[in-house]
Design a protein around this motif. Sequence first.
Motif, PDB file in Angstrom:
ATOM      1  N   TRP A  35     -15.404 -29.692 -61.972  1.00 38.05           N
ATOM      2  CA  TRP A  35     -15.546 -30.219 -63.330  1.00 38.05           C
ATOM      3  C   TRP A  35     -16.058 -29.151 -64.306  1.00 38.05           C
ATOM      4  CZ3 TRP A  35     -16.106 -35.634 -65.358  1.00 38.05           C
ATOM      5  CH2 TRP A  35     -15.269 -36.505 -64.661  1.00 38.05           C
ATOM      6  N   CYS A  65      -8.683 -36.882 -61.156  1.00 37.46           N
ATOM      7  CA  CYS A  65      -9.704 -37.935 -61.226  1.00 37.46           C
ATOM      8  C   CYS A  65     -10.232 -38.144 -62.642  1.00 37.46           C
ATOM      9  CB  CYS A  65     -10.846 -37.643 -60.255  1.00 37.46           C
ATOM     10  SG  CYS A  65     -11.810 -36.188 -60.652  1.00 37.46           S
ATOM     11  N   CYS A  66     -10.369 -37.070 -63.446  1.00 40.49           N
ATOM     12  CA  CYS A  66     -10.969 -37.232 -64.773  1.00 40.49           C
ATOM     13  C   CYS A  66     -10.092 -38.043 -65.724  1.00 40.49           C
ATOM     14  CB  CYS A  66     -11.310 -35.876 -65.389  1.00 40.49           C
ATOM     15  SG  CYS A  66      -9.876 -34.904 -65.857  1.00 40.49           S
ATOM     16  N   GLN A  71     -13.541 -43.082 -66.946  1.00 38.76           N
ATOM     17  CA  GLN A  71     -14.820 -42.402 -67.154  1.00 38.76           C
ATOM     18  C   GLN A  71     -15.768 -43.218 -68.041  1.00 38.76           C
ATOM     19  OE1 GLN A  71     -15.396 -39.673 -65.346  1.00 38.76           O
ATOM     20  NE2 GLN A  71     -13.298 -39.931 -64.551  1.00 38.76           N
TER      21      GLN A  71
END
Length: 643
Positions: A35, A65-66, A71
Amino acid sequence: NMRYPRDGLMCSAYVDAVVGEDNAGLSTYMLSYSWTYAAGDIADGLASFCQDYDLDPKQVYVWICCVCINQHRIIESARRGEVVAFETFKEVFGRHVDQIDHVLVLMAPWHEPHYVHRVWCVFEFSTAMIKGKQLTIVMPIREQVAFREALMADGLHRVFDTLAALRIQDADATVAADKVNILKTIAPDAQDYDASPAVAKLNADVRKKLQTWFVQTAVVHLEKHLAKGGHVDLETICAVCRLLIIGSASYDRARALLEASFACNNERGALYASSLTLLGRCHHFLGDIVFALRAYAEAQSAYHAAGIAEGSDYAMLLQNISVDYIDQGRIEAALHHSMQAKKMYEAVGAAKGPDYARCLQNTGLALCGRDNDAAMRYYAEAKAVHEAAGSTKMPNYAQLLQFIGMIHLDKGDIEAAQGYCAESKTIFEAAGHTDASPPYAQALQSIGMIHHHQGNFDDALRSYVEAAAVYEAAGAVKRPTYAQLLQSIGAAHCDQGHPQLTLRYCADAKKIFKEAGATESADYANLLQTIGQANSCQGDCEAALRYFEEAKGILEAGWVTKSSTYVQVLQSIGKVLLDQGDIKTALQHFVEAKVAYEAAGATRSLKYSHLLQQIQKLATDPEVHACCSPCGRARLRSALRSQ
C-alpha cells in the motif's frame, strides 16, 4: 457517491462504480502489492505488463484489493474502534487466490522493493507459490530502465543484498496483530520464529523465487543486447553467470552467455581467466568434463600470461580442476591440485571461508577409498571451517555432510550415515537448492544407497528415480555422477532378480563414463562390478570373472583398496569361484575381503558379519583343509582366531 450493492448503503467500492466490458469484468489476474506504492506506479506496472505480453489493457481484468474491497466500510469500522479481523482478510485473500490462477507482483523500487518489507506481501507471495499459481513480477517502466542501467554498472548486488535479508518475521504490518496471526498460520507450534524450519523454508522459497526472476530478467536483457552486437563488460557477465550457476543451476544458459560475451570482449587478463573458469564450471555441471578441463587449461594460461597465477581466484581454479580429475579417477593429479590450492589459500590468508572449506572437502574426496581416516580428518576440518564462517546453511556444506555420510555407510555405520544424509537434504531444501541441482541429486542418491544397503530396494529405487529427475532437469546427464546413479539403479534391479534390466542401465552408464574419460575411477570399477554381478546372475561365470578382475585391477592401480567396492569385488570373485568348485581360491578371496573390511574400518557392517560366517563355514569343511597348503591352513587359523 453510489449505493453499495452488497448492503444497500451509500458509498460503494470503486469497482461497483464502473460499468462496461472495457472497465470491469471477471478477474483473471490478482495484483499483490504494498500500500506504500503510488497509484501511478500501479497503473504503470500493469500497463507495462500488458505491453510485454501483447495484451489489450481493456480486456485484462485484475483484482486489486484497494478498488475491489469497500474501503469506506473499513474506515467506518476504524472510526468506531473496530478492526477488521485477520481471519476476514485471510478468507477474502484466500478465496481470490483460489479463484484466480495468475498473480501479478508489483516491485518498486527495483533495488529495494517495499514489497519484501511487508508481512502481508510476503505471505501472499508464499501462499500463491504453495497453491501453484502462476507468478509474474511487474515493474513500472522507469524502474525497468533503472534496473537495466544498473545491470551494466554494478550488476545485481544491490537487489540481492536486499533479498538476502528477506525474513517474514522481520517484515512490517499496519496492524501488529496481523503479523502475529500470519506467523502463527505459518508455524502454529513455533516458540522462536528465528529457529522455525517452516518460517525458514518460507523465507528461502520466496527469496529464491524473487532472485531467480531478477537473474532471468537480467539474462534476457543481456542476451538481447549481445544478439544486437552490443558490448557487455566481462565483470557484469561473470557476476550474472555466477548467479545463474549458484542461484538457479542454469548451467547451459550461463555457458551460452559466456561464449557469446567472448566475441565482444578483447579482455585477456584476470576477468578473462575468471570467465573461462566459470565456463569450465558450466561444462563440469553439464557433464562435459573434457571441455571443462580444456576451459580450465585456457584459464590457467590466461592467469600466467597476466602474471597473476596466485591468490584465491587461482586457488579456486586449481580445486575445480581437482574435482574433474577425481571424476576421471586421476587421483594423484587431483591430490596435487587440491594441495596446491590449499597452500595458496593459506599463503594469502584466505584459510577461513567456504572456498577453503571446499578445498579441504575436495582433498578428502580424493582420499576416499585410499585412506578413509585421512579423508575424514579433512572433512572434519572443512566442517569446522564452515561452522566458524557461519556458512552451515550453504549448499557446499550440505554436500560435505553427504560425503561424510557416505564414509560412514562405507564403514557400515548406517545410523550415522542416515543422520548426515538427512541433514544434508534438509539444508539443500531450506536453501531452495533442489530443482535442477546435481549436488542435491547426489544427496538423494546417497539416501537411496542407504536404503539399498538395508535391503529396502523399493525405497532405494524411489530415491534414485527422484535423483534422476533432478539430473535430467539440470541437463546434467553426461556427468559421471549421473552414470554412477544409473549404476545404482541397475544394482538395485539386480538385487531384485532383474539382471537384464541391470545390464541396460549399466550400458548407458558405461557410455557416459567413457565419454567423460572416467574409466580409471573407482565409480567405473563399481560399474564393472555390477555388470559382473548381473552376468553371474544369468549364469555366465566367465564373463562375470572378467568384469570382476577388471574392476579389481582399476581399484588396485588407483590404490583404492580400503573401500566397500574393493571388498565387494573380492567377495564377488570368491562367490563365482565357489560356484565353479574352486573352494581353495574362493576362500583366499574371502580372507582378503575380510582383511580389506578391517583396513577400511568397516567391521560394523552386516555384510562383514555374513562374510565371517561364510569363512567359518568353509574353514571347517574337511575338503577345504585337504586342498589347502600348510600356508593356506595357517591363514585360515589366523582368520578364525580374529573373529
